[in-house]
Design an enzyme around this catalytic site. Structure first.
Site, mmCIF file in Angstrom:
data_model
loop_
_atom_site.group_PDB
_atom_site.id
_atom_site.type_symbol
_atom_site.label_atom_id
_atom_site.label_comp_id
_atom_site.label_asym_id
_atom_site.label_seq_id
_atom_site.Cartn_x
_atom_site.Cartn_y
_atom_site.Cartn_z
ATOM 1 N N GLU A 190 0.781 -1.226 0.000
ATOM 2 C CA GLU A 190 0.000 0.000 0.000
ATOM 3 C C GLU A 190 0.817 1.283 0.000
ATOM 4 O O GLU A 190 0.347 2.320 -0.469
ATOM 5 C CB GLU A 190 -0.937 -0.003 1.225
ATOM 6 N N SER A 200 -43.455 -36.936 37.271
ATOM 7 C CA SER A 200 -42.783 -37.771 38.276
ATOM 8 C C SER A 200 -41.319 -37.426 38.493
ATOM 9 O O SER A 200 -40.707 -37.933 39.430
ATOM 10 C CB SER A 200 -42.908 -39.247 37.890
#
Length: 630
Positions: free
Chosen positions: A121, A398
């Site tokens: 860059e 249960s």
């Protein structure tokens, strides 16, 4: 020898000079010259002040016209960061963000990363003062030659300026502002500071801002772990992230990588040999990018809910790191087990199916800590994110009976104490007759408490509560982390209380860990952006004595060896209990080993009957599938 020059004084004698001076008006040339000089100096100073004023005013007017921002955003760089969630193995399982970014200092990046971006860059980054006039001229000539705008010639400093201080508009005014600001940034900040901001700010495609998020997105690793080839690939992205996408355009990305490697070689960052070796190496992309998705969605749903309360700020911008107790391997097995369980219910429903899909929930937590290792809240998180493991409350049936039997043991009963199992009718306070029945409509007469629990005999449980009372049962259940209001009548003996799978499963830690209740825990710690650490603290407490807990564990072990929970049996199981609500609307099983307590619920969202399904037939096999690999 040339004659000596005569001085002016030799032309006139002192006497004549005195006489001449006495006949003239007394004036002095030297003082006149001094006045003239001071006036000019005064005028000159006025001009200088005026020029400075004009220059300063002009500068201020230009600055006002350009609307130049101050550099505070650079000096105090605090970009929005993603909040990251990790599983118990330290792997990222989710990221929340407005911008997917995780800030990392330059020192925690691969040594190849900065050179790769500089070479690609801004090769003259360390030489220029924020602007590279040669690159700008070259870009201008190339653009004129090509007839279109192809190159920008922006330096890394200019890119930082555009990204943080300016808008993306393409005007000459913006360009002038960019140039002024870039030179100021280069003058006031070090190259390392500028580079660090750039590498954390830049967009690199796939929603990733900065090199850390990009490294995780593309390669499933941190920026510190990137090799030379991976750094070169990332450095090729800023020019056009979508055009050079590593996922969608591999050939273009490879060509761009070659360009970056050549630039790194030309600038002396690597040798030609290194470039050739890297070019020949295969690229291993993160094809399995992690998403909350089907596998972890329900678990993370609860994590995010708790984290928001602990942090007190939106997770998308808090930049926190959340470490959870999630066991990704166990979670995957849980998802598979639930899917098989649901498929079994649908297959058995056959032509009687209403077309609705059965739902399921599963919770697995550590026996001695309450750390939640896996959680499934439904058949599909994508189809229905409603979390049935934490938000749905269904009749426990249960599976609630062990709390009654623990209350009986605490009141002096023993597992071999006897109770009658026979038809029973009870007139309620409203005058109505209540007739509890056993699941299979069979009655065994006088049985021990061990037999009654093993076979889940309803009438025996109701008679037991009449003898023991509901108060102690409620007290034990409440201490075991069940905060809901429970009925103050005998229906509680049959589990007439609505619980979430998480509440019920965590309550079973009192049977699994010698009478101690461990509240469920999802989050290990949260590390905030400023380094502060939050550690959620759950308080464990003793609910049952060791002797009572041991006797209860023996009774629940008998349930999975000889009773209704035998389809859950695996080597190492310590105990468990099935549960089925009225008309088979809910099927439950909660069981435990020395390491893990897990609970399973299956049913329909609209509370419709499931036919011949039950806790033992429907939920226990899912538990077995989950735990057999543990």
């Amino acid at each position: 020898m040339p004659p000596a020059k005569k001085t002016p004084a030799a032309k006139t004698s002192p006497a004549k000079s005195t006489a001449r001076s006495s006949t003239r008006k007394p004036t002095s040339r030297r003082p006149a010259r001094r006045v003239y000089t001071e006036k000019h100096i005064y005028v000159l100073l006025c001009i200088i002040v005026l020029l400075q004023t004009l220059l300063l005013g002009g500068t201020l007017m230009v600055r006002q016209a350009l609307h130049l921002p101050n550099l505070a955003a650079i000096a105090h760089y605090q970009p929005p960061q993603a909040t990251i969630i990790y599983d118990s193995g330290g792997h990222i399982v989710d990221r929340m963000f407005t911008e997917n970014r995780t800030f990392v200092p330059l020192s925690q990046m691969s040594k190849y990363l900065a050179p790769a971006f500089i070479a690609a860059e801004d090769g003259a980054f360390f030489e220029h003062g924020g602007l590279d006039f040669f690159s700008m001229l070259r870009a201008l000539l190339n653009n004129l030659q090509s007839g279109r705008r192809g190159q920008g010639g922006s330096t890394i400093t200019q890119q930082v300026t555009k990204s943080i201080l300016l808008t993306p508009e393409k005007t000459w005014i913006r360009k002038i502002r960019e140039a002024i600001l870039a030179t100021r940034i280069d003058r006031e900040f070090s190259k390392a500071e500028i580079l660090q901001i750039y590498l954390n700010q830049i967009y690199l495609g796939e929603g990733a801002f900065g090199v850390e998020a990009a490294a995780q997105t593309y390669f499933g690793k941190s920026a510190a772990q990137l090799n030379l080839g991976e750094c070169a690939l990332l450095a090729g992205l800023p020019q056009a992230p979508s055009r050079y996408s590593l996922f969608d355009h591999e050939a273009r990305a490879a060509e761009r990588q070659r360009y970056v490697l050549n630039r790194m070689t030309a600038d002396g960052y690597i040798t030609p040999k290194q470039a050739r070796v890297v070019w020949a190496m295969p690229v291993h992309l993160n094809r399995h990018r992690q998403r909350a998705g089907e596998q972890n969605g329900y678990y993370l749903d609860e994590v995010k809910k708790q984290a928001r309360e602990l942090i007190g700020a939106p997770l998308q911008t808090s930049g926190a790191r959340i470490y959870t107790w999630l066991d990704s391997a166990l979670q995957k097995r849980a998802l598979q087990a639930v899917a098989q369980g649901i498929a079994g219910v649908k297959a058995r429903a056959g032509g009687g199916s209403t077309g609705k899909t059965p739902e399921a929930a599963l919770v697995a937590l550590e026996t001695k800590t309450g750390r939640v290792r896996a959680l499934i809240g439904g058949a599909s998180f994508a189809a229905s994110p409603f979390n049935r493991a934490t938000q749905a409350h269904r009749p426990a049936g249960s599976t609630f009976k062990p709390f009654l039997y623990a209350a009986a043991l605490k009141a002096g009963w023993r597992s071999d104490s006897r109770i009658l199992d026979a038809p029973l009718s009870i007139r309620g306070g409203n005058g109505r007759i209540w007739t509890p029945k056993n699941y299979n409509n069979k009655y065994l007469g006088e049985v021990t408490l061990l037999q009654a629990l093993t076979q889940s005999l309803n009438t025996a449980a109701v008679r037991l509560m009449r003898r023991v009372g509901w108060e102690e049962t409620v007290a034990i259940a409440t201490q075991a982390g069940i905060p809901v209001k429970m009925p103050q009548d005998l229906s509680l003996a049959l589990g007439a209380v609505d619980l979430s799978p998480l509440q019920l499963t965590s309550a079973y830690t009192i049977f699994a860990d010698h009478g101690i209740y461990h509240p469920p825990s999802f989050i290990s710690k949260i590390v905030l952006e400023d380094g502060r650490i939050i550690r959620p603290q759950g308080v464990s407490q003793r609910v049952l004595s060791k002797n009572i807990a041991a006797e209860m564990q023996g009774m629940l072990h008998n349930v999975v060896v000889h009773g209704t929970g035998n389809k859950a049996w695996i080597p190492g199981i310590l105990g468990g209990k099935t549960g089925t609500s009225d008309n088979s609307r809910d099927a439950w099983f909660v069981g435990f080993t020395r390491k893990m307590v897990a609970g399973v619920w299956i049913g329909y969202d609209y509370n419709q009957p499931m036919g011949h399904e039950s806790g033992g037939r429907t939920a226990a096999p899912v538990w077995h599938m989950l735990m057999k690999g543990d």
